[in-house]
Design a protein around this motif. Structure first.
Motif, short mmCIF file in Angstrom:
data_model
loop_
_atom_site.label_atom_id
_atom_site.label_comp_id
_atom_site.label_asym_id
_atom_site.label_seq_id
_atom_site.Cartn_x
_atom_site.Cartn_y
_atom_site.Cartn_z
N LEU A 27 0.89 -1.25 -0.14
CA LEU A 27 -0.06 0.08 -0.15
C LEU A 27 1.06 1.23 0.06
O LEU A 27 0.59 2.36 -0.69
N PHE A 87 0.34 4.00 -3.06
CA PHE A 87 -0.06 5.21 -2.61
C PHE A 87 1.01 6.32 -2.82
O PHE A 87 0.97 7.36 -2.68
N LEU A 142 3.67 6.78 -0.96
CA LEU A 142 4.08 7.49 0.31
C LEU A 142 5.56 6.95 0.84
O LEU A 142 5.98 5.96 0.57
N ASN A 174 -2.73 12.88 1.37
CA ASN A 174 -1.63 11.79 2.04
C ASN A 174 -1.90 11.44 3.19
O ASN A 174 -1.83 10.37 3.71
N LYS A 198 -4.53 8.76 2.91
CA LYS A 198 -4.26 7.61 2.53
C LYS A 198 -3.51 6.76 3.78
O LYS A 198 -3.51 5.55 3.94
N MET A 218 -5.86 5.26 5.31
CA MET A 218 -6.48 4.10 5.14
C MET A 218 -5.44 2.91 5.19
O MET A 218 -5.78 1.93 5.40
N LEU A 219 -4.12 3.25 4.84
CA LEU A 219 -3.32 2.30 4.77
C LEU A 219 -3.27 1.47 6.39
O LEU A 219 -3.15 0.33 6.37
N SER A 257 -6.42 11.71 -5.34
CA SER A 257 -6.40 10.81 -4.09
C SER A 257 -7.66 10.01 -4.04
O SER A 257 -7.46 8.88 -3.73
N ARG A 258 -8.78 10.56 -4.46
CA ARG A 258 -9.92 10.03 -4.56
C ARG A 258 -10.09 8.81 -5.49
O ARG A 258 -10.62 7.74 -5.21
N GLN A 292 -7.49 7.17 -6.21
CA GLN A 292 -6.41 5.91 -5.93
C GLN A 292 -7.17 5.13 -4.85
O GLN A 292 -7.23 3.84 -4.88
N ILE A 293 -8.12 5.95 -4.09
CA ILE A 293 -8.75 5.25 -2.76
C ILE A 293 -10.00 4.45 -3.32
O ILE A 293 -10.29 3.27 -3.16
N VAL A 342 -8.78 1.22 -4.72
CA VAL A 342 -8.63 0.09 -3.64
C VAL A 342 -9.65 -0.77 -3.53
O VAL A 342 -9.61 -1.78 -3.19
#
Lengths: 229, 143, 276
Positions: free
Chosen positions: A110, A114, A116, A129, A132, A135-136, A159-160, A162-163, A166
């Protein structure tokens, strides 16, 4: 299965939940939709025993929540649950220290998905971030049920995306997911089941595909009907 | 890392569907497959993405992708041998049926709209002949 | 058990920087106060000597220098009071910081797969260890400061005190460092009990907010009454009925009842009533 049975919750004299019932199955994404009010978050808090309820019952696979349940069900609130002074790596170590369900391989996966940097401090992260990382920390637990409070709100579009990605991946597959939202547009096609909340009651609980198939209506159509009735 | 790949992988055939919100998503996925099969863009025996890859690509619920595949399998549009990835059918008869079905659907739609404005069949057909070629030329010109 | 230890370690590390700062301030201020007080004294002595007095006359006038001169000064006590005040504040802050700001760590703590009481016990243990740590370090500092004083003030003008004498020469040092083990046990036992009761009060507030403050105060009041019940009875209706040892044992029991009751109540609040 998570069963929420006729729960009520008062803040002072105000009834925030007034007999809310619904179920959320494993392997399905259930979405609590409410256009306003605090009811949605309260439901998630109640499931996690983070706020007491005045009456009703909540069962997770037939049992009331206890300390061992937190290895089976986790909650990703809309704010990060780690100390701002921690680095991302510290936060992951903390999780690994306390949870048997922590899956380091998945956490690393993850982290790179993401994009990160584990050495960054939580306090210095952007909003997207931070969401994220939040979430992670939840997704890297091998739990059966995942609760997320407004995972798409207040963050940038990428970001939306990417989420959202998931949700359609192996990271969520086979788990039971409950998310809350006040904005259905982004996730209309992602969810299995919608639970429409308003003023502390469930106005309607339905399977999205079924409503499209039998009534030819989109989720928003149903919302329009229900909320304006 | 292998799993990470699957998160990013575009699959064997890439696709992009613009979904509407009122028809069941699985029906729209099947419709898309039928169109691709009928036009030959999906070739007989071609490998198709797994249900997860499909869900990931189309940003749809994995259960919905699963349902679409199950229906298509039942209709014989795709087939799965043992644990191998699913493939587009090689059955010419099925492909032919799909094609006919789509043509019939289009024709029915056409008839319905022509009838609703009371156009006689001959006039409509003449216009169809004229414009059909023009439209095709136009398309080729674009390409 | 593992979770309890990990949590205790975690709580200690969260306060560690602040803790080092407190220790640093204490060391700096007390050292400066030793140097300053001793030099002041020597200054006065030298002035008298240079105006023609003999050493005996100077000593008669100013007295022999002892460590008491230092402990009675403001700059020696100030850091001790600062440490006490900081820890008293931290008794509250150790809970409230978890609810502070947008990063609500309380969510994480209460979603750990361990009994929530461990969070409570870890925080109490952390406070207790920090108190014990500070008083041990202060004891070391006292020894060092005493030696430092001896280096500054010459033998002739000095009356050397043992650490014991230094401690007994001053009121609150005597409370912090009781001479007998029993007294130590009593002082810190009462302190520990007070922390546990305050924690319970905080949990009342965190569970019921405004109404909880009233409940918390009420609970603390009841705890106080229960704890002092043996003495109250002894002094009033029982007309000095008990021997001192009996009274001590009764107070010990009432203290244990208060601690057990508070922990039970906290456990209940944490599991059934707490709000994040």
């Amino acid at each position: 299965m998570i069963e929420v049975k006729d729960i009520t919750k008062k803040f002072g004299r105000k009834k925030v939940l007034n007999g809310v019932s619904f179920t959320a199955n494993k392997g399905e994404i259930t979405c609590l939709i409410g256009i306003n009010g605090v009811g949605k978050t309260t439901v998630l808090n109640a499931i996690m025993n983070l706020t007491p309820i005045n009456s009703g019952e909540i069962l997770i696979d037939g049992n009331k929540i206890n300390k061992d349940s937190y290895e089976k069900i986790t909650f990703i609130p809309d704010a990060i649950t780690m100390l701002p002074s921690m680095k991302i790596s510290d936060a992951m170590t903390f999780m690994a220290d306390f949870y048997n369900a922590w899956n380091q391989t998945r956490a690393d996966e993850l982290l790179s998905f993401f994009k990160l940097d584990a050495n960054e401090r939580i306090s210095s992260l952007s909003k997207g971030n931070t969401a994220k990382v939040n979430m992670l920390l939840g997704l890297a637990l091998d739990v059966d049920y995942l609760l997320m409070d407004e995972p798409f709100s207040g963050i940038d579009i990428f970001s939306r995306e990417q989420i959202a990605e998931v949700f359609t991946s192996h990271l969520v597959e086979d788990r039971g997911v409950i998310i809350t939202t006040h904005e259905i547009n982004d996730i209309e096609h992602l969810i299995d089941k919608a639970v429409l909340l308003n003023d502390g009651v469930v106005l309607r609980e339905f399977n999205a595909e079924e409503v499209r198939e039998t009534e030819g209506k989109s989720i928003i159509d149903v919302m329009r009907e229900v909320y304006h009735a | 890392m292998v799993r990470n790949e699957s998160l990013r992988k575009l699959g064997v055939v890439t696709m992009n569907i613009k979904f509407n919100n009122r028809d069941p998503v699985y029906v729209q996925v099947i419709q898309h497959f039928k169109e691709q099969i009928a036009t030959g863009l999906f070739e007989p025996g071609q490998e198709i993405p797994s249900r997860r890859e499909l869900a990931n690509q189309l940003k749809i619920n994995p259960n919905t992708a699963q349902r679409a595949y199950k229906e298509m399998e039942e209709q014989g549009l795709i087939f799965t041998e043992r644990n191998l990835p699913s493939r587009i059918t090689r059955d010419e008869a099925v492909i032919k049926t799909v094609r006919e079905e789509l043509i019939l659907e289009a024709v029915n739609t056409f008839i319905a709209s022509v009838q609703s404005i009371n156009v006689p069949l001959d006039e409509a057909l003449d216009l169809v002949k004229d414009n059909f070629d023009k439209a095709k030329d136009g398309q080729e010109g674009d390409a | 058990m593992m979770s309890y230890l990990k949590l205790t370690n975690f709580e200690l590390s969260r306060f560690f920087k602040m803790y080092l700062v407190l220790i640093g301030i204490t060391l700096v201020m007390q050292t400066l106060s030793v140097v300053w007080t001793a030099n002041n004294y020597l200054g006065e002595i030298n002035e008298q000597l240079s105006s023609g007095s003999t050493v005996e006359e100077a000593i008669n006038g100013w007295g022999l220098f002892s460590f008491d001169f230092i402990t009675r000064g403001f700059w020696f006590s100030a850091p001790i009071l600062l440490c006490i005040a900081s820890l008293l504040i931290y008794v509250f802050f150790i809970w409230y910081r978890d609810w502070l700001g947008k990063n609500t760590f309380a969510y994480r703590l209460f979603m750990l797969p361990t009994a929530r009481l461990n969070v409570f016990l870890a925080k109490a243990t952390a406070i207790f260890l920090m108190v014990l740590g500070l008083i041990s370090i202060q004891l070391v500092f006292l020894t060092i400061e005493n030696e430092l004083m001896k280096m500054i003030v010459p033998n002739t003008f000095r009356e050397d005190l043992t650490i014991n004498e230094i401690i007994n020469g001053f009121d609150y040092l005597r409370v912090l460092y009781p001479v007998s083990f029993i007294q130590f046990f009593i002082n810190y036992g009462i302190g520990f009990m007070a922390v546990i009761v305050v924690f319970t009060g905080i949990l009342f507030e965190r569970s019921f907010r405004w109404k909880g403050i009233i409940l918390g105060v009420l609970f603390s009041g009841i705890a106080l009454i229960v704890f002092f019940l043996p003495i109250l009875l002894h002094e009033t209706i029982l007309n000095h009925f008990f021997y001192p040892t009996e009274l001590f044992i009764l107070m010990l029991i009432s203290g244990l009842i208060v601690i057990a009751g508070s922990i039970w109540m906290s456990n209940y609040l944490l599991n059934k009533k707490i709000r994040v």
